[in-house]
Design a protein around this motif. Structure first.
Motif, mmCIF file in Angstrom:
data_model
loop_
_atom_site.group_PDB
_atom_site.id
_atom_site.type_symbol
_atom_site.label_atom_id
_atom_site.label_comp_id
_atom_site.label_asym_id
_atom_site.label_seq_id
_atom_site.Cartn_x
_atom_site.Cartn_y
_atom_site.Cartn_z
ATOM 1 N N LEU A 444 0.845 -1.202 0.000
ATOM 2 C CA LEU A 444 0.000 0.000 0.000
ATOM 3 C C LEU A 444 0.879 1.251 0.000
ATOM 4 N N PHE A 445 0.450 2.283 -0.764
ATOM 5 C CA PHE A 445 1.251 3.503 -0.893
ATOM 6 C C PHE A 445 0.531 4.734 -0.343
ATOM 7 N N GLY A 446 -0.637 4.543 0.243
ATOM 8 C CA GLY A 446 -1.384 5.663 0.798
ATOM 9 C C GLY A 446 -2.824 5.687 0.310
ATOM 10 N N PHE A 447 -3.552 6.728 0.700
ATOM 11 C CA PHE A 447 -4.968 6.872 0.348
ATOM 12 C C PHE A 447 -5.241 8.291 -0.176
ATOM 13 N N GLU A 448 -6.268 8.381 -0.982
ATOM 14 C CA GLU A 448 -6.751 9.702 -1.392
ATOM 15 C C GLU A 448 -8.145 9.911 -0.806
ATOM 16 N N ALA A 449 -8.322 11.029 -0.101
ATOM 17 C CA ALA A 449 -9.627 11.372 0.475
ATOM 18 C C ALA A 449 -10.478 12.056 -0.588
ATOM 19 N N LEU A 450 -11.687 11.542 -0.807
ATOM 20 C CA LEU A 450 -12.586 12.072 -1.834
ATOM 21 C C LEU A 450 -13.896 12.499 -1.183
ATOM 22 N N LEU A 451 -14.301 13.745 -1.440
ATOM 23 C CA LEU A 451 -15.510 14.306 -0.842
ATOM 24 C C LEU A 451 -16.743 13.873 -1.622
ATOM 25 N N ARG A 452 -17.803 13.519 -0.918
ATOM 26 C CA ARG A 452 -19.070 13.122 -1.529
ATOM 27 C C ARG A 452 -20.211 13.866 -0.834
ATOM 28 N N TRP A 453 -21.330 13.998 -1.545
ATOM 29 C CA TRP A 453 -22.499 14.721 -1.017
ATOM 30 C C TRP A 453 -23.732 13.834 -1.105
ATOM 31 N N VAL A 460 -26.910 10.780 -3.964
ATOM 32 C CA VAL A 460 -25.484 11.119 -4.010
ATOM 33 C C VAL A 460 -25.217 11.988 -5.234
ATOM 34 N N VAL A 461 -24.705 13.183 -4.987
ATOM 35 C CA VAL A 461 -24.402 14.140 -6.063
ATOM 36 C C VAL A 461 -22.931 14.005 -6.426
ATOM 37 N N SER A 462 -22.646 13.936 -7.719
ATOM 38 C CA SER A 462 -21.274 13.765 -8.190
ATOM 39 C C SER A 462 -20.423 14.993 -7.864
ATOM 40 N N PRO A 463 -19.160 14.777 -7.486
ATOM 41 C CA PRO A 463 -18.256 15.923 -7.239
ATOM 42 C C PRO A 463 -18.099 16.817 -8.475
ATOM 43 N N SER A 464 -18.196 16.219 -9.666
ATOM 44 C CA SER A 464 -18.065 17.019 -10.877
ATOM 45 C C SER A 464 -19.194 18.039 -10.999
ATOM 46 N N GLU A 465 -20.301 17.829 -10.268
ATOM 47 C CA GLU A 465 -21.404 18.772 -10.259
ATOM 48 C C GLU A 465 -21.236 19.837 -9.186
ATOM 49 N N PHE A 466 -20.946 19.415 -7.953
ATOM 50 C CA PHE A 466 -20.988 20.400 -6.869
ATOM 51 C C PHE A 466 -19.658 21.102 -6.596
ATOM 52 N N ILE A 467 -18.523 20.503 -6.986
ATOM 53 C CA ILE A 467 -17.231 21.159 -6.748
ATOM 54 C C ILE A 467 -17.101 22.470 -7.554
ATOM 55 N N PRO A 468 -17.439 22.489 -8.872
ATOM 56 C CA PRO A 468 -17.372 23.778 -9.598
ATOM 57 C C PRO A 468 -18.268 24.849 -8.990
ATOM 58 N N ILE A 469 -19.443 24.437 -8.482
ATOM 59 C CA ILE A 469 -20.339 25.414 -7.843
ATOM 60 C C ILE A 469 -19.708 25.945 -6.567
ATOM 61 N N ALA A 470 -19.090 25.048 -5.805
ATOM 62 C CA ALA A 470 -18.428 25.467 -4.571
ATOM 63 C C ALA A 470 -17.262 26.413 -4.870
ATOM 64 N N VAL A 503 -2.415 10.153 3.902
ATOM 65 C CA VAL A 503 -3.677 10.426 3.236
ATOM 66 C C VAL A 503 -3.530 11.744 2.460
ATOM 67 N N SER A 504 -4.058 11.770 1.235
ATOM 68 C CA SER A 504 -3.938 12.978 0.412
ATOM 69 C C SER A 504 -5.295 13.655 0.275
ATOM 70 N N VAL A 505 -5.262 14.979 0.227
ATOM 71 C CA VAL A 505 -6.475 15.802 0.119
ATOM 72 C C VAL A 505 -6.280 16.799 -1.026
ATOM 73 N N ASN A 506 -7.301 16.938 -1.862
ATOM 74 C CA ASN A 506 -7.250 17.890 -2.984
ATOM 75 C C ASN A 506 -7.432 19.324 -2.486
ATOM 76 N N LEU A 507 -6.625 20.231 -3.057
ATOM 77 C CA LEU A 507 -6.712 21.647 -2.697
ATOM 78 C C LEU A 507 -7.145 22.475 -3.905
ATOM 79 N N SER A 508 -8.043 23.419 -3.657
ATOM 80 C CA SER A 508 -8.421 24.402 -4.680
ATOM 81 C C SER A 508 -7.471 25.583 -4.624
ATOM 82 N N VAL A 509 -7.276 26.239 -5.770
ATOM 83 C CA VAL A 509 -6.418 27.417 -5.799
ATOM 84 C C VAL A 509 -6.979 28.538 -4.931
ATOM 85 N N ARG A 510 -8.296 28.493 -4.674
ATOM 86 C CA ARG A 510 -8.919 29.521 -3.843
ATOM 87 C C ARG A 510 -8.327 29.544 -2.436
ATOM 88 N N LEU A 511 -7.795 28.399 -1.967
ATOM 89 C CA LEU A 511 -7.266 28.326 -0.609
ATOM 90 C C LEU A 511 -5.917 29.027 -0.472
#
Length: 679
Positions: A444-453, A460-470, A503-511
């Motif tokens: 094992l080389f680690g995990f990626e944390a993925l947000l779901r709604w 369940v709403v796809s991240p491709s829908e709600f992430i751009p809105i966020a 564990v890896s977490v995705n970052l937006s440029v807004r942060l």
């Protein structure tokens, strides 16, 4: 002997009063619709025309009768009488200028204007130089003052009535005639009140005389000429200067949003089909931010020049925003709209040479066709805008025609945007984790944390829908903070159970923009009690279009904590290769776009080149989207050993991940992984 009037001159005085009234009413329409210095210009013009018009009428009336004795006029008092009329008109117009006024202001304004007219008249009478003493009949004097006040109130009420109408009409001419006769009535009533006592004590009534005061004649003539010039000048200024400022874009010279609204207002009720093409330039913000607003303005100017070739007859272009343009095509069908869209896109994407820069830019076009009679023009604009964003989502540099399905999607987007804030407050988000596997060490080389709604109604709403809105709304910042906290706490739980993986977490440029990311991460790690080397942050290539130096500085400080950084979705269209040696990162993640086309020799050559480059830069390479053994074989041959995808494990919650890990602790074989997923 009874006096007599020259009725031709009397008629002329009436015409002057009517013309001055009409000109003042015409200018009044401009005052409340103007702002700043332009409003002051119209206010001053209206007061000047009204004041000098009344003054001219008065002294033309003075020329209509004569005394047996010679009469001259004092220049200073004559000018003072004119000033009284102009100043009182200015004050009255100024008081009643606001769009919302009460009757008290009207009463004060009317009184000031009426008083000014009375002062103008009787100061003008005092300006007469003659061998006679002048007195007035009190009754007629009072009647003339009342008529002046009535005329002034009438003028102000008509001013308020017509300030929302910019065009002339029969009603405006009728009102001007009434005002003209009222002003003349005041003058001739005042003249009737005058009594002249000459040196022999004899009272002289108004009688005819052939003498003419040329000073007065020239003064009145010049004043009337100035009134004409001010009125005509105001109309020319309005038509050519102000209209250009109000309806023409200053950078491109194209009609602007005001002109677009005027078109729709003019064609309201037409059932002829209208085509609306909404054009937005792609990547314009990147050029504007990197090369400066001056280059951005020059680029917009060049785009506007290219769009001019498509303007003719029933086809017009407008600039309605920073990098937004609109075409309105009358009597338009779908075939014509699509043909025009293709021509525009072909023209825009040709090279631009601006101040030594060779620039390339494309456009996205949304098309909506309908009639203004059937729908509000705002609906046409909105649907064209929706189609344009659809074109951007499909890859840019293309057009898209609005459909009812897009309307449904737009409604869904609006609903998601409305519910997104509530979702954060009501804990509707949850996190799943996907494992990364190193085939070389078979570990094992680690995990990626993925947000779901989990939406309470939509599921369940796809991240491709709600992430751009966020991203658009800024909610991505608190959402990422929550994701970081949850992922770090989960990783700490795994640590306690002997699972020592990051564990890896995705970052937006807004942060990166508030410059508080470092403090955030320190606080989150401290609260979770997690060592920094167990956290990995995933950034995207799009960050190279922002303040790269600032982002690099922040990432360097974050890595000093011991946190790993990887670049996600590498190679998906952004040119960041030239910055790789500067970017403080530890790994590259190949987008699934590469994995899906591994059977293509060209794609394998690109992947191999990326892997060799990463080795020289001492970067790990992680392939996403690995779903079968063929993918693994190809990637291994190319030198990529860390993989992530459904072949190894689907996204799972924390407890499911522990079960999955326990099942792979002994063997870690590919077949065991595939069997586990099948089960």
């Amino acid at each position: 002997m009874e006096g007599s009037y020259n009725y031709y001159i009397v008629a002329l005085s009436v015409l002057i009063a009517i013309f001055a009234s009409f000109s003042a009413l015409n200018i009044a329409a401009k005052i409340s619709h103007s702002k700043g210095k332009t409003r002051f210009f119209w206010l001053l013009s209206g007061a000047f025309v009204m004041g000098t018009g009344v003054w001219s009428m008065h002294f033309v009336g003075m020329l209509a009768f004569h005394l047996h004795a010679g009469v001259k006029y004092d220049a200073l008092l004559t000018i003072v009488s004119m000033s009284a009329s102009i100043i009182s008109s200015f004050i009255a117009f100024y008081i009643t200028m606001p769009k919302s006024i009460n009757w008290l202001k009207i009463a004060i304004g009317g009184f000031i204007m009426g008083s000014g007219i009375v002062a103008m008249h009787y100061i003008g009478m005092e300006a007469m130089i003659m061998n006679a003493r002048l007195t007035y009949d009190p009754t007629l004097w009072g009647l003339s003052a009342i008529i002046a006040l009535v005329a002034s109130y009438a003028a102000l009420l008509l001013f308020l009535r017509f300030r929302n109408q910019s065009s002339s009409s029969m009603l405006k001419w009728l009102s001007s005639i009434i005002m003209g006769f009222a002003i003349c009535g005041m003058h001739y009533t005042g003249m009737k009140a005058a009594r002249f006592y000459f040196e022999d004590g004899m009272t002289m009534n108004h009688t005819s005389s052939g003498s003419v005061d040329f000073f007065l004649l020239y003064g009145v003539t010049i004043t009337i000429f100035i009134i004409l010039m001010v009125s005509w000048g105001a109309m020319l200024f309005d038509r050519h200067v102000l209209a250009k400022m109000a309806y023409e874009d200053s950078i491109t010279g194209l009609p602007n949003r005001n002109a677009m609204n005027r078109f729709f207002d003019t064609h309201m009720g037409s059932d002829s089909p209208i085509g609306v093409l909404f054009l937005d330039l792609d990547r314009f913000k990147a050029i504007n931010d990197t090369l400066g607003h001056n280059i951005g303005d020059l680029l917009v100017h060049e785009v506007g020049a290219r769009l001019r070739q498509f303007i003719h007859g029933d086809q017009q272009a407008y600039r309605i925003g920073g990098d937004e343009f609109l075409f309105i095509v009358e009597r338009c069908d779908l075939e014509r709209a699509e043909q025009l869209a293709n021509q525009i896109l072909q023209s825009i994407k040709k090279v631009y040479r601006i101040e030594g820069n060779e620039l390339y830019i494309t456009g996205s076009i949304g098309i909506s066709i309908g009639s203004i009679d059937e729908s509000d023009h705002l609906f046409l604009l909105k649907t064209a805008d929706t189609a344009m964003y659809k074109a951007k989502g499909l890859g840019k540099n293309q057009y898209c025609v609005y459909t009812d399905e897009m309307g449904v999607q737009e409604i869904r987007k609006m609903e998601l945007e409305k519910d997104l804030q509530r979702a954060l407050e009501h804990n509707e988000f949850f996190i799943v984790y996907q494992p990364k596997w190193n085939v070389k060490t078979n570990q094992l080389f680690g995990f990626e944390a993925l947000l779901r709604w989990q939406h309470p109604r939509l599921g369940v709403v796809s991240p491709s829908e709600f992430i751009p809105i966020a991203e658009e709304t800024g909610l991505i910042i608190p959402m990422t903070r929550w994701t970081l906290e949850q992922a770090c706490h989960q990783c700490r739980v795994w640590n306690a159970r002997g699972i020592d993986q990051p564990v890896s977490v995705n970052l937006s440029v807004r942060l990166f923009q508030p410059d508080i990311l470092l403090e955030w991460i320190q606080n989150v790690l401290e609260e979770a009690g997690l060592d920094p080397h167990y956290l990995e942050l995933e950034i995207t290539e799009s960050m190279v279009f922002y303040d790269v130096n600032d982002i690099i500085h922040q990432l360097e400080n974050i890595r000093k904590l011991g946190v790993r950084v990887s670049m996600d979705d590498f190679g998906t269209g952004y040119s960041s290769i030239g910055l790789l040696d500067r970017m403080p990162i530890d790994a590259l993640k190949l987008d699934r776009l590469f994995t899906n086309d591994l059977d293509t020799p060209g794609k394998r050559a690109i992947i191999h080149a990326i892997i060799l480059m990463a080795e020289r830069l001492h970067l790990d390479v992680i392939a996403e989207g690995v779903e079968n053994e063929e993918h693994i074989e190809f990637l291994t041959q190319l030198g990529c050993y860390v993989m992530q995808g459904y072949f190894y494990g689907k996204p799972m919650n924390g407890e499911e991940m522990i079960t999955w890990i326990e099942g792979h602790n002994e063997t870690g074989s590919h077949q065991a992984a595939a069997t586990s997923i099948d089960e």
